[in-house]
Scaffold this motif. Structure first.
Motif, PDB file in Angstrom:
ATOM      1  N   SER A 169       0.845  -1.185   0.000  1.00  0.00           N
ATOM      2  CA  SER A 169       0.000   0.000   0.000  1.00  0.00           C
ATOM      3  C   SER A 169       0.884   1.240   0.000  1.00  0.00           C
ATOM      4  N   ALA A 170       0.275   2.398   0.203  1.00  0.00           N
ATOM      5  CA  ALA A 170       1.029   3.649   0.241  1.00  0.00           C
ATOM      6  C   ALA A 170       1.990   3.683   1.421  1.00  0.00           C
ATOM      7  N   ARG A 171       1.766   2.862   2.422  1.00  0.00           N
ATOM      8  CA  ARG A 171       2.653   2.818   3.589  1.00  0.00           C
ATOM      9  C   ARG A 171       3.794   1.833   3.393  1.00  0.00           C
ATOM     10  N   GLY A 172       3.895   1.256   2.209  1.00  0.00           N
ATOM     11  CA  GLY A 172       5.005   0.370   1.911  1.00  0.00           C
ATOM     12  C   GLY A 172       4.611  -1.095   1.896  1.00  0.00           C
ATOM     13  N   PRO A 173       5.555  -1.948   1.488  1.00  0.00           N
ATOM     14  CA  PRO A 173       5.260  -3.388   1.420  1.00  0.00           C
ATOM     15  C   PRO A 173       5.351  -4.048   2.791  1.00  0.00           C
ATOM     16  N   ARG A 174       4.522  -5.081   2.969  1.00  0.00           N
ATOM     17  CA  ARG A 174       4.547  -5.893   4.188  1.00  0.00           C
ATOM     18  C   ARG A 174       4.736  -7.335   3.767  1.00  0.00           C
ATOM     19  N   TYR A 175       5.689  -7.983   4.411  1.00  0.00           N
ATOM     20  CA  TYR A 175       6.027  -9.357   4.083  1.00  0.00           C
ATOM     21  C   TYR A 175       5.658 -10.277   5.235  1.00  0.00           C
ATOM     22  N   SER A 176       5.295 -11.522   4.886  1.00  0.00           N
ATOM     23  CA  SER A 176       4.936 -12.537   5.860  1.00  0.00           C
ATOM     24  C   SER A 176       5.765 -13.781   5.614  1.00  0.00           C
ATOM     25  N   SER A 177       6.092 -14.503   6.699  1.00  0.00           N
ATOM     26  CA  SER A 177       6.821 -15.755   6.546  1.00  0.00           C
ATOM     27  C   SER A 177       5.886 -16.884   6.107  1.00  0.00           C
ATOM     28  N   GLU A 178       4.582 -16.663   6.211  1.00  0.00           N
ATOM     29  CA  GLU A 178       3.600 -17.653   5.751  1.00  0.00           C
ATOM     30  C   GLU A 178       3.418 -17.515   4.246  1.00  0.00           C
ATOM     31  N   PRO A 179       3.469 -18.640   3.516  1.00  0.00           N
ATOM     32  CA  PRO A 179       3.246 -18.543   2.066  1.00  0.00           C
ATOM     33  C   PRO A 179       1.805 -18.144   1.772  1.00  0.00           C
ATOM     34  N   PRO A 180       1.569 -17.560   0.606  1.00  0.00           N
ATOM     35  CA  PRO A 180       0.195 -17.160   0.265  1.00  0.00           C
ATOM     36  C   PRO A 180      -0.695 -18.397   0.144  1.00  0.00           C
ATOM     37  N   PRO A 181      -1.992 -18.237   0.415  1.00  0.00           N
ATOM     38  CA  PRO A 181      -2.899 -19.394   0.327  1.00  0.00           C
ATOM     39  C   PRO A 181      -3.000 -19.899  -1.115  1.00  0.00           C
ATOM     40  N   TYR A 182      -3.165 -21.198  -1.221  1.00  0.00           N
ATOM     41  CA  TYR A 182      -3.304 -21.817  -2.525  1.00  0.00           C
ATOM     42  C   TYR A 182      -4.716 -21.647  -3.033  1.00  0.00           C
ATOM     43  N   GLU A 183      -4.838 -21.140  -4.229  1.00  0.00           N
ATOM     44  CA  GLU A 183      -6.156 -21.006  -4.857  1.00  0.00           C
ATOM     45  C   GLU A 183      -6.108 -21.741  -6.182  1.00  0.00           C
ATOM     46  N   PRO A 184      -6.886 -22.802  -6.323  1.00  0.00           N
ATOM     47  CA  PRO A 184      -6.859 -23.549  -7.582  1.00  0.00           C
ATOM     48  C   PRO A 184      -7.421 -22.686  -8.726  1.00  0.00           C
ATOM     49  N   ALA A 185      -6.888 -22.919  -9.888  1.00  0.00           N
ATOM     50  CA  ALA A 185      -7.339 -22.178 -11.075  1.00  0.00           C
ATOM     51  C   ALA A 185      -8.734 -22.651 -11.444  1.00  0.00           C
ATOM     52  N   PRO A 186      -9.599 -21.713 -11.848  1.00  0.00           N
ATOM     53  CA  PRO A 186     -10.957 -22.129 -12.239  1.00  0.00           C
ATOM     54  C   PRO A 186     -10.901 -22.994 -13.492  1.00  0.00           C
ATOM     55  N   GLN A 187     -11.786 -23.995 -13.540  1.00  0.00           N
ATOM     56  CA  GLN A 187     -11.871 -24.898 -14.687  1.00  0.00           C
ATOM     57  C   GLN A 187     -12.772 -24.293 -15.748  1.00  0.00           C
ATOM     58  N   LEU A 188     -12.294 -24.319 -16.948  1.00  0.00           N
ATOM     59  CA  LEU A 188     -13.094 -23.816 -18.067  1.00  0.00           C
ATOM     60  C   LEU A 188     -13.963 -24.934 -18.605  1.00  0.00           C
ATOM     61  N   PRO A 189     -15.236 -24.632 -18.984  1.00  0.00           N
ATOM     62  CA  PRO A 189     -16.137 -25.698 -19.491  1.00  0.00           C
ATOM     63  C   PRO A 189     -15.735 -26.199 -20.855  1.00  0.00           C
TER      64      PRO A 189
END
Length: 189
Positions: A169-189
């Motif tokens: 954000s405007a206050r700068g970057p914030r880092y976490s030691s936890e990896p980002p949550p996994y989000e599966p890619a949506p399946q196309l019909p």
């Protein structure tokens, strides 16, 4: 002070231009052309700072917006400057302004706040051309100081530990030691 200039050169300084658009006012929403005392694109000379004005500000010397013959010494924000580079000074009038109130009339060609060499001046210009911003790790404070480029990297390794960009954000970057949550890619019909 030794300087490696020749042919009447009086010393090496960092030169920059005033940004075409500068942000002012509440939350920086007031956009103006240049600064009150300097026109947009005006060249200003930056002496080696004898003191730190703080808050990302620096003393500069340049031709005043209203009078192109007169040099003025003013402290400006670094974010209002662009295109930093090293350049030699040949003018006694400019050197007198760069030396400020400490200018010695018995030794008028002595630069008081010049960089010792072109390489050292260019080194500072390169630092100011690639601005860094402070980052926070795991929601902590800015201490110890950690600076990252803009835009910040998605992953960062500090002391053998991997951090992931969690928020920016405007206050700068914030880092976490936890990896980002996994989000599966949506399946196309």
């Amino acid at each position: 002070m030794e300087h490696d200039g020749g042919d009447g050169q009086l010393g090496w300084y960092v030169v920059a231009n005033i940004a075409r658009e500068t942000a002012h006012g509440d939350a920086g929403l007031d956009i103006q052309r240049g600064l009150k005392h300097f026109a947009p694109g005006a060249r200003v000379w930056i002496p080696r700072p004898p003191w730190d004005p703080g808050d990302g500000r620096m003393p500069v010397v340049g031709h005043h917006r209203g009078n192109t013959r007169r040099y003025v010494n003013i402290v400006v924000r670094r974010e209002d400057l662009e295109n930093f580079r090293a350049k030699g000074v040949y003018s006694l009038k400019l050197l007198r302004s760069l030396n400020g109130w400490r200018h010695d009339l018995t030794a008028p060609t002595t630069p008081l706040y010049a960089w010792p060499s072109r390489e050292k001046a260019q080194e500072w210009a390169d630092v100011w051309n690639s601005p860094l911003e402070p980052a926070r790790l795991d929601g902590g404070s800015f201490r110890p100081f950690l600076a990252v480029p803009n835009p910040p990297p998605a992953e960062l390794e500090v002391n053998g530990r991997k951090y992931y960009l969690a928020h920016y954000s405007a206050r700068g970057p914030r880092y976490s030691s936890e990896p980002p949550p996994y989000e599966p890619a949506p399946q196309l019909p």
